[in-house]
Design an enzyme around this catalytic site. Structure first.
Site, PDB file in Angstrom:
ATOM      1  N   HIS A  17       0.832  -1.204   0.000  1.00  0.00           N
ATOM      2  CA  HIS A  17       0.000   0.000   0.000  1.00  0.00           C
ATOM      3  C   HIS A  17       0.871   1.262   0.000  1.00  0.00           C
ATOM      4  O   HIS A  17       0.398   2.341   0.310  1.00  0.00           O
ATOM      5  CB  HIS A  17      -0.947   0.016   1.205  1.00  0.00           C
ATOM      6  CG  HIS A  17      -1.947  -1.100   1.171  1.00  0.00           C
ATOM      7  ND1 HIS A  17      -2.682  -1.498   2.256  1.00  0.00           N
ATOM      8  CD2 HIS A  17      -2.330  -1.931   0.156  1.00  0.00           C
ATOM      9  CE1 HIS A  17      -3.471  -2.516   1.921  1.00  0.00           C
ATOM     10  NE2 HIS A  17      -3.260  -2.791   0.658  1.00  0.00           N
ATOM     11  N   CYS A  52       7.105  17.186 -12.032  1.00  0.00           N
ATOM     12  CA  CYS A  52       8.422  16.930 -12.641  1.00  0.00           C
ATOM     13  C   CYS A  52       9.018  15.589 -12.223  1.00  0.00           C
ATOM     14  O   CYS A  52      10.059  15.197 -12.724  1.00  0.00           O
ATOM     15  CB  CYS A  52       9.399  18.066 -12.327  1.00  0.00           C
ATOM     16  SG  CYS A  52      10.036  18.044 -10.637  1.00  0.00           S
ATOM     17  N   CYS A  94       9.999  22.847  -9.105  1.00  0.00           N
ATOM     18  CA  CYS A  94       9.057  23.350 -10.114  1.00  0.00           C
ATOM     19  C   CYS A  94       7.749  23.885  -9.533  1.00  0.00           C
ATOM     20  O   CYS A  94       6.899  24.368 -10.268  1.00  0.00           O
ATOM     21  CB  CYS A  94       8.758  22.256 -11.143  1.00  0.00           C
ATOM     22  SG  CYS A  94       7.578  21.020 -10.560  1.00  0.00           S
TER      23      CYS A  94
HETATM   24 ZN    ZN Z   1       8.600  19.271  -9.390  1.00  0.00          ZN
END
Ligand code: ZN
Length: 255
Positions: free
Chosen positions: A126, A137, A161
């Protein structure tokens, strides 16, 4: 359904471990309750006591719409888990691995107490919080950084990002992990220990049905596995039972 403790004594269990080796342990919530983690679905479960709605918290579509509830739960859960120590039974399995008597641990738990106990071969079907990924990303984030972010950001975002971070916990609507490796391990096992699982959560609950080796189930309460040859059921406290098994194994030199 489980029967009586007479089925399997600690001494018999110790003999099976020693003589058969290649132990595979399938573990569920019951192995962690003694460490202080409430059974998610039990009467003291987080779902019940902290008004978390599992359907929302662990639903992948709900998470993508609004990750807030999941991170609210995670903040509580991680704070709890960070302070906990593995149980005797977690450490016993680590010891078996070090003695080359254990193939791997297959766990349904997301608390990574097996890793904390030092187990190397752990298949978390799990998933767990040990690693996370940025959904934009793909950047991988380790546990320490995740904990830091969960504490300081309402919704943890990727440093690279700005994308949404998701721990590698399996959500409803996502495929379980490592099932083929788990099935392969069970196929090669000399002994399957089912520890603290009522065997009701599929697909991992089906693993014992395919075992060709003896299966020893140690769990409090009923278990979703039929009686059969080479199947043994123990309704006992895990740490007490394996405390005795460990003591018996220790009586023999270089077991
Ligand atoms: Zn990222």
């Amino acid at each position: 359904m489980g029967t009586t403790m007479n089925d399997m004594t600690p001494r018999f269990c110790a003999d099976l471990i020693r003589e058969n080796g290649r132990v595979v342990a399938l573990t569920g919530a019951g192995i962690s309750t003694a460490a202080g983690i409430p059974d998610f679905r039990g009467p003291q479960g987080l779902y019940v006591t902290r008004q978390y709605d599992a359907e929302k918290v662990f639903d992948i579509n709900a998470f993508l719409r609004d990750p807030g509830p999941f991170y609210e739960f995670s903040r509580d859960f991680l704070a709890k888990v960070e302070s906990l120590e593995p149980t005797f039974t977690h450490r016993f399995l680590t010891e078996l691995e070090e003695l080359d008597l254990l193939l791997c641990v297959v766990t349904q738990n997301i608390d990574f107490l097996h890793q904390k106990a030092g187990s190397k071969g752990v298949l978390s079907v799990h998933g767990d919080y040990w690693t996370s990924h940025c959904l934009a990303c793909g950047l991988e984030i380790g546990f320490e950084l995740l904990c830091l972010k969960v504490r300081s950001e309402a919704i943890p975002l990727c440093d690279a990002c700005g994308g949404l971070i998701k721990p590698d916990v399996v959500f409803f609507g996502e495929a379980v992990k490592s099932m083929s490796e788990a099935a392969e391990a069970v196929n090669e096992a000399g002994l399957l220990l089912v520890l603290g699982s009522s065997l009701t959560v599929y697909p991992s609950a089906s693993l014992p049905q395919h075992a060709r080796c003896p299966v020893v189930v140690v769990n409090r309460g009923d278990v979703g596995l039929e009686q059969g040859p080479n199947r043994y059921f123990v309704d006992a406290d895990l740490d007490e039972f394996f405390g005795e098994v460990s003591e018996i194994m220790g009586e023999v030199e270089d077991f």
